[in-house]
Structure formats: structure tokens, C-alpha cells
Enzyme design. Structure first.
Site, PDB file in Angstrom:
ATOM      1  N   HIS A 163       0.838  -1.199   0.000  1.00 18.80           N
ATOM      2  CA  HIS A 163       0.000   0.000   0.000  1.00 18.80           C
ATOM      3  C   HIS A 163       0.876   1.254   0.000  1.00 18.80           C
ATOM      4  O   HIS A 163       2.032   1.207   0.427  1.00 18.80           O
ATOM      5  CB  HIS A 163      -0.835   0.068   1.293  1.00 18.80           C
ATOM      6  CG  HIS A 163      -1.923  -0.937   1.387  1.00 18.80           C
ATOM      7  ND1 HIS A 163      -2.054  -1.783   2.467  1.00 18.80           N
ATOM      8  CD2 HIS A 163      -2.951  -1.229   0.558  1.00 18.80           C
ATOM      9  CE1 HIS A 163      -3.119  -2.550   2.290  1.00 18.80           C
ATOM     10  NE2 HIS A 163      -3.679  -2.237   1.151  1.00 18.80           N
ATOM     11  N   CYS A 248      -2.264   0.478  10.087  1.00 16.57           N
ATOM     12  CA  CYS A 248      -3.410  -0.287   9.565  1.00 16.57           C
ATOM     13  C   CYS A 248      -4.292  -0.876  10.655  1.00 16.57           C
ATOM     14  O   CYS A 248      -5.367  -1.381  10.364  1.00 16.57           O
ATOM     15  CB  CYS A 248      -2.937  -1.357   8.609  1.00 16.57           C
ATOM     16  SG  CYS A 248      -1.802  -2.492   9.349  1.00 16.57           S
TER      17      CYS A 248
HETATM   18  N1  CIR Z   1      -3.006  -0.814   5.565  1.00 19.92           N
HETATM   19  C1  CIR Z   1      -2.227  -1.875   5.717  1.00 19.92           C
HETATM   20  O1  CIR Z   1      -1.014  -1.776   5.811  1.00 19.92           O
HETATM   21  N2  CIR Z   1      -2.823  -3.054   5.738  1.00 19.92           N
HETATM   22  C2  CIR Z   1      -2.150  -4.285   5.889  1.00 19.92           C
HETATM   23  C3  CIR Z   1      -2.958  -5.389   5.308  1.00 19.92           C
HETATM   24  C4  CIR Z   1      -2.289  -6.714   5.440  1.00 19.92           C
HETATM   25  C5  CIR Z   1      -3.112  -7.871   4.923  1.00 19.92           C
HETATM   26  N3  CIR Z   1      -2.430  -9.087   5.192  1.00 19.92           N
HETATM   27  C6  CIR Z   1      -3.378  -7.754   3.435  1.00 19.92           C
HETATM   28  O2  CIR Z   1      -2.580  -8.257   2.652  1.00 19.92           O
HETATM   29  O3  CIR Z   1      -4.380  -7.172   3.058  1.00 19.92           O
END
Ligand code: CIR
Length: 258
Positions: A163, A248
Site C-alpha cells: 500500500h 493499519c
Molecule cells: N493498511 C495496511 O497496511 N494493511 C495491511 C494489510 C495486510 C493484509 N495481510 C493484506 O494483505 O491485506
């Protein structure tokens, strides 16, 4: 008077099955993750944030990463539509939670995809990462939702990380920070400070000089302390194994009317 509420969501018992894209899968200790999540939530509370728990979504392994499900601007909650299909059910509980808090609710629609982790707000400038989770239609819909409210949306290519906010976040003075090897176009940001660790690029602004940061970025903690900031350090190792970071695990709601 700005509100100080933060959405958080308890980790799913299936957390270990969470998605990994840019890292090798490592075994996640779900009990340790829960302890780390509780410490993270406590750190928010200790700095004046009232945490609001979104109903847990036990069947969604990545539901703890609540930031990806919604983007807040002023009193409007834009419900995301993840580029990862396995994450789309996560928005249901979040939509209920923000509506209950009095937000106006808007949505990213098919064919748009957008993850909240791709959106970095600095005052009225909203940077949006066009990468693996957010497509061009998602960027257009974000513009349509927020530019009429006074935002300027700036699209940024993201190729090296999951992201935009895996690559960059911003300090309280608006300086964007990032670990250069992971940032596609640092020149897009008017003021950019390079930090020595990838995890050092992630800060949550707790208020004043306080920055919530990960224990995995000790050199950046030192650098930012030396610049007069006050890092509050939490260990989030189990979430980092799933490409999560401090940003997140919460969504701060600073402009509620209630
Ligand atoms: N905003 C973020 O950094 N989100 C992390 C999301 C991790 C989750 N394992 C994903 O791949 O969507």
C-alpha cells in the site's frame, strides 16, 4: 472541537491465514498477536483516544487491519472495496460502526477497488496510491467523493509495497517520511525525509509530538526523537508478518460532528 475516536477491530482467530503478497509467509502466533493488539489499543487510549471496537469478523483473517476498509475525510466515511476479494466482507461491520457514529457514508463501487492503506491525508491533500489494491476507477471515485468537499487528490504510483502507507506516512509538520528503496516517486512529495528502516516509514499521529511507532524500527525512533518528536513504541511483530504496520490497526476519526 476535533473528536478523538479511533476504530479498532479485534483480530480473527484465523489471523494466521491472512494474505501475504510482498513477503515470505511466516508462522503467526495468534495468542501473541492478541496481546500485541491489546497493547496497541491501550497505547491509543493512554494518549487520549477513545477506541471504538467494530464488531469482530472472525471469518475474515485480515479483519484486524481495519484501516483498509474505510477512508475518512471531514464527516464522510468512504467505504472501501478491496482489491483483494477475500477482504470485501470486512466492510459490513465497519459501515454499521461509522453510521452509528454519525458519519455520512459513501462507497467505492465496482469496477473501482481501493484499500484505505493506499490513502494518506495531509490536511486537505489526499495522496492515493495506485497499486495492487487500488485501481484507476477507485482513484476516480475517491476524487469524486472528496474533491467537492475541498480536498485535492494526488495519485501516486505504488509498485514496490502493498500500500502507499507501507511506503510513506507523514509527521505532524506534514513532512512525508519513507524508506527510499520502497518509495516509487519521492519527488511527488513537497517535503520528504528518508528514514533508515522500512518499518520506520509508519507513524500514527497520537497528538502533539507523539508518534506511535513499531519496535522494529529502532534507528528511525532515534532519528525522530533527535528531531524533537516523542515516539511511543509498540511491538507488532505478528502483524508485520502479514504486511501490517501501526497505521493499519486503527482508523482515527478526528472530524465527527457528534
Ligand atoms: N493498511 C495496511 O497496511 N494493511 C495491511 C494489510 C495486510 C493484509 N495481510 C493484506 O494483505 O491485506
Amino acid at each position: 472541537m476535533p473528536s478523538k475516536k479511533a476504530l479498532v477491530r479485534r483480530p480473527s482467530p484465523r489471523l494466521a491465514e491472512g494474505l501475504v503478497t510482498h513477503v515470505e509467509r511466516e508462522k503467526v502466533d495468534v495468542d501473541l498477536a492478541l496481546e500485541q493488539w491489546e497493547t496497541y489499543v491501550e497505547a491509543l487510549r493512554a494518549h487520549g483516544w477513545e477506541t471504538v471496537e467494530v464488531d469482530p469478523e472472525d471469518d475474515c483473517p485480515d479483519s484486524v487491519f481495519v484501516e483498509d476498509t474505510v477512508v475518512m475525510y471531514k464527516n464522510v466515511a468512504l467505504i472501501a472495496r478491496s482489491g483483494a476479494e477475500s477482504r470485501r466482507e470486512e466492510t459490513i461491520g465497519v459501515e454499521e460502526a461509522v453510521a452509528r457514529l454519525g458519519c455520512s457514508v459513501n462507497w467505492i463501487w465496482e469496477p473501482g477497488t481501493l484499500d484505505g492503506g493506499d490513502v494518506l491525508k495531509i490536511d486537505d491533500t489526499i495522496y492515493v496510491g495506485r497499486g495492487g489494491r487500488t485501481n484507476a476507477a477507485g482513484v476516480q471515485q475517491l476524487r469524486a467523493a472528496f474533491e467537492p468537499l475541498g480536498a485535492q487528490v494526488v495519485a501516486v504510483p505504488v509498485n514496490k509495497v502493498l500500500h502507499l502507507k507501507s511506503a510513506v506516512t507523514a509527521l505532524p509538520d506534514g513532512t512525508v517520511i519513507g524508506h527510499i528503496p520502497k518509495v516509487d516517486r519521492p519527488a511527488l512529495f513537497p517535503r520528504f525525509l528518508s528514514v533508515p528502516e522500512e518499518a520506520g516509514a509508519h507513524v500514527v499521529l497520537l497528538g502533539g509530538p507523539k508518534l506511535l511507532m513499531a519496535a522494529s524500527a529502532p534507528k528511525t525512533v532515534e532519528l525522530l526523537t533527535d528531531l524533537g518528536f516523542e515516539p511511543v513504541v509498540v511491538d507488532i511483530s505478528e502483524f508485520e508478518k502479514l504486511e501490517g504496520c501501526v497505521t493499519c490497526l486503527s482508523v482515527r476519526l478526528r472530524d465527527l460532528y457528534a
